[in-house]
Motif scaffolding. Structure first.
Motif, PDB file in Angstrom:
ATOM      1  N   UNK A 104       7.527  29.917  16.421  1.00 11.48           N
ATOM      2  CA  UNK A 104       8.906  29.746  15.952  1.00 11.48           C
ATOM      3  C   UNK A 104       9.451  31.063  15.376  1.00 11.48           C
ATOM      4  N   UNK A 105       8.638  31.767  14.603  1.00  9.60           N
ATOM      5  CA  UNK A 105       9.046  33.063  14.049  1.00  9.60           C
ATOM      6  C   UNK A 105       9.223  34.082  15.162  1.00  9.60           C
ATOM      7  N   UNK A 106       8.330  34.065  16.139  1.00  9.66           N
ATOM      8  CA  UNK A 106       8.434  34.979  17.283  1.00  9.66           C
ATOM      9  C   UNK A 106       9.722  34.715  18.060  1.00  9.66           C
ATOM     10  N   UNK A 107      10.075  33.453  18.264  1.00 11.48           N
ATOM     11  CA  UNK A 107      11.313  33.101  18.974  1.00 11.48           C
ATOM     12  C   UNK A 107      12.539  33.635  18.242  1.00 11.48           C
ATOM     13  N   UNK A 108      12.561  33.491  16.908  1.00 12.32           N
ATOM     14  CA  UNK A 108      13.682  34.005  16.107  1.00 12.32           C
ATOM     15  C   UNK A 108      13.797  35.524  16.253  1.00 12.32           C
ATOM     16  N   UNK A 109      12.671  36.212  16.154  1.00 16.33           N
ATOM     17  CA  UNK A 109      12.682  37.667  16.291  1.00 16.33           C
ATOM     18  C   UNK A 109      13.148  38.066  17.688  1.00 16.33           C
ATOM     19  N   UNK A 110      12.630  37.399  18.715  1.00 14.91           N
ATOM     20  CA  UNK A 110      12.975  37.707  20.103  1.00 14.91           C
ATOM     21  C   UNK A 110      14.483  37.597  20.325  1.00 14.91           C
ATOM     22  N   UNK A 111      15.095  36.540  19.821  1.00 18.22           N
ATOM     23  CA  UNK A 111      16.538  36.344  19.975  1.00 18.22           C
ATOM     24  C   UNK A 111      17.334  37.420  19.233  1.00 18.22           C
ATOM     25  N   UNK A 112      16.841  37.835  18.078  1.00 17.01           N
ATOM     26  CA  UNK A 112      17.560  38.814  17.261  1.00 17.01           C
ATOM     27  C   UNK A 112      17.313  40.262  17.707  1.00 17.01           C
ATOM     28  N   UNK A 113      16.251  40.496  18.469  1.00 17.71           N
ATOM     29  CA  UNK A 113      15.878  41.863  18.883  1.00 17.71           C
ATOM     30  C   UNK A 113      16.817  42.312  20.006  1.00 17.71           C
ATOM     31  N   UNK A 114      17.741  43.220  19.673  1.00 15.51           N
ATOM     32  CA  UNK A 114      18.790  43.610  20.624  1.00 15.51           C
ATOM     33  C   UNK A 114      18.746  45.075  21.040  1.00 15.51           C
ATOM     34  N   UNK A 115      18.084  45.934  20.267  1.00 20.84           N
ATOM     35  CA  UNK A 115      18.084  47.366  20.570  1.00 20.84           C
ATOM     36  C   UNK A 115      16.650  47.860  20.723  1.00 20.84           C
ATOM     37  N   UNK A 137       9.564  48.682  30.867  1.00 26.30           N
ATOM     38  CA  UNK A 137      10.448  49.721  31.422  1.00 26.30           C
ATOM     39  C   UNK A 137      10.087  49.898  32.891  1.00 26.30           C
ATOM     40  N   UNK A 138      11.073  49.719  33.756  1.00 26.68           N
ATOM     41  CA  UNK A 138      10.828  49.842  35.193  1.00 26.68           C
ATOM     42  C   UNK A 138      10.849  51.310  35.617  1.00 26.68           C
ATOM     43  N   UNK A 139      10.394  51.565  36.831  1.00 28.03           N
ATOM     44  CA  UNK A 139      10.462  52.927  37.382  1.00 28.03           C
ATOM     45  C   UNK A 139      11.905  53.395  37.539  1.00 28.03           C
ATOM     46  N   UNK A 140      12.846  52.450  37.621  1.00 32.19           N
ATOM     47  CA  UNK A 140      14.268  52.791  37.749  1.00 32.19           C
ATOM     48  C   UNK A 140      14.915  53.074  36.398  1.00 32.19           C
ATOM     49  N   UNK A 141      14.154  52.869  35.307  1.00 34.56           N
ATOM     50  CA  UNK A 141      14.695  53.116  33.979  1.00 34.56           C
ATOM     51  C   UNK A 141      15.387  51.915  33.360  1.00 34.56           C
ATOM     52  N   UNK A 142      15.249  50.748  33.967  1.00 38.37           N
ATOM     53  CA  UNK A 142      15.824  49.529  33.396  1.00 38.37           C
ATOM     54  C   UNK A 142      14.817  48.889  32.451  1.00 38.37           C
ATOM     55  N   UNK A 143      15.311  48.073  31.543  1.00 41.10           N
ATOM     56  CA  UNK A 143      14.462  47.473  30.527  1.00 41.10           C
ATOM     57  C   UNK A 143      14.505  45.955  30.568  1.00 41.10           C
ATOM     58  N   UNK A 144      13.415  45.357  30.118  1.00 47.29           N
ATOM     59  CA  UNK A 144      13.341  43.918  29.894  1.00 47.29           C
ATOM     60  C   UNK A 144      12.553  43.722  28.612  1.00 47.29           C
ATOM     61  N   UNK A 145      12.796  42.602  27.967  1.00 47.00           N
ATOM     62  CA  UNK A 145      11.960  42.206  26.835  1.00 47.00           C
ATOM     63  C   UNK A 145      11.391  40.850  27.185  1.00 47.00           C
ATOM     64  N   UNK A 146      10.166  40.583  26.712  1.00 44.75           N
ATOM     65  CA  UNK A 146       9.613  39.254  26.950  1.00 44.75           C
ATOM     66  C   UNK A 146       8.742  38.795  25.795  1.00 44.75           C
ATOM     67  N   UNK A 147       8.739  37.485  25.619  1.00 43.45           N
ATOM     68  CA  UNK A 147       7.983  36.814  24.578  1.00 43.45           C
ATOM     69  C   UNK A 147       6.894  35.988  25.243  1.00 43.45           C
ATOM     70  N   UNK A 148       5.650  36.197  24.844  1.00 43.79           N
ATOM     71  CA  UNK A 148       4.540  35.406  25.381  1.00 43.79           C
ATOM     72  C   UNK A 148       4.555  34.047  24.666  1.00 43.79           C
ATOM     73  N   UNK A 149       4.829  32.986  25.420  1.00 36.22           N
ATOM     74  CA  UNK A 149       4.908  31.629  24.855  1.00 36.22           C
ATOM     75  C   UNK A 149       3.561  30.912  24.901  1.00 36.22           C
ATOM     76  N   UNK A 150       2.837  31.092  26.016  1.00 36.31           N
ATOM     77  CA  UNK A 150       1.607  30.321  26.192  1.00 36.31           C
ATOM     78  C   UNK A 150       0.633  31.105  27.061  1.00 36.31           C
ATOM     79  N   UNK A 151      -0.636  31.013  26.720  1.00 34.24           N
ATOM     80  CA  UNK A 151      -1.728  31.581  27.522  1.00 34.24           C
ATOM     81  C   UNK A 151      -2.754  30.465  27.673  1.00 34.24           C
ATOM     82  N   UNK A 152      -3.062  30.080  28.913  1.00 34.94           N
ATOM     83  CA  UNK A 152      -3.970  28.957  29.164  1.00 34.94           C
ATOM     84  C   UNK A 152      -5.049  29.361  30.153  1.00 34.94           C
TER      85      UNK A 152
END
Length: 177
Positions: A104-115, A137-152
């Motif tokens: 839940x804390x990770x989700x809040x941070x993920x939503x608020x993390x903008x820069x 960071x892609x080879x093209x210089x584009x960015x993504x952010x991701x939150x790990x929700x589950x590992x099974x």
């Protein structure tokens, strides 16, 4: 009278064209689950991979130019977890931003993390754990952010699945909307 019909036809064409353009744009956020299970495709083995640019899973072999591959972490002959890797040319793909023990804390941070700040990027993630937040960071210089929700761990620890929430910034900006 003909001018009115011509004008209305022109407006309808613009409306239909703009709706079509909106439908064709790929998603820039979502949730995806990837598996490290090897599958045979013809005479080669493939694993699920993910493309942020296309917002889609793809079957990946060694030659595939995908953003995320899930690779197994082994201890003796048993899978103990997973890591993300990128295509072989991307040596600076992943940076761990932070990790929380509470999802839940990770989700809040993920939503608020903008820069995206300056980070040290590497070709592999550490072993994935729920609550971790990464920058890609892609080879093209584009960015993504991701939150790990589950590992099974699956089927007597033969492979692993990982579920992430992701957001992609296709224009190369370090700022998320």
């Amino acid at each position: 009278m003909n001018r009115i019909y011509l004008f209305l036809g022109f407006l309808a064409t613009i409306a239909l064209t703009s709706c079509k353009d909106k439908e064709e744009a790929p998603e820039t956020s979502g949730t995806v689950t990837l598996s490290s299970e090897l599958k045979q495709s013809g005479n080669q083995f493939v694993v699920e991979a993910f493309s942020f640019e296309d917002a889609a899973k793809i079957d990946a072999s060694a030659e595939t130019d995908a953003d995320l591959f899930l690779v197994d972490e082994f201890d003796v002959n048993e899978v103990t977890g997973g890591r993300f890797s990128s295509n072989l040319d991307n040596k600076e793909a992943f940076a761990l931003v932070t990790s929380f023990s509470s999802l839940a804390t990770a989700e809040e941070f993920f939503e608020a993390y903008k820069t995206i700040e300056e980070n040290i990027f590497s070709p592999l993630t550490p072993v994935l754990v729920p609550g971790q937040i990464y920058i890609y960071r892609s080879n093209k210089g584009n960015f993504a952010k991701f939150l790990v929700r589950d590992v099974t761990l699956m089927q007597q620890s033969e492979f692993v699945t990982v579920t992430i929430d992701w957001e992609y910034q296709p224009n190369g900006s370090r700022q998320f909307p």
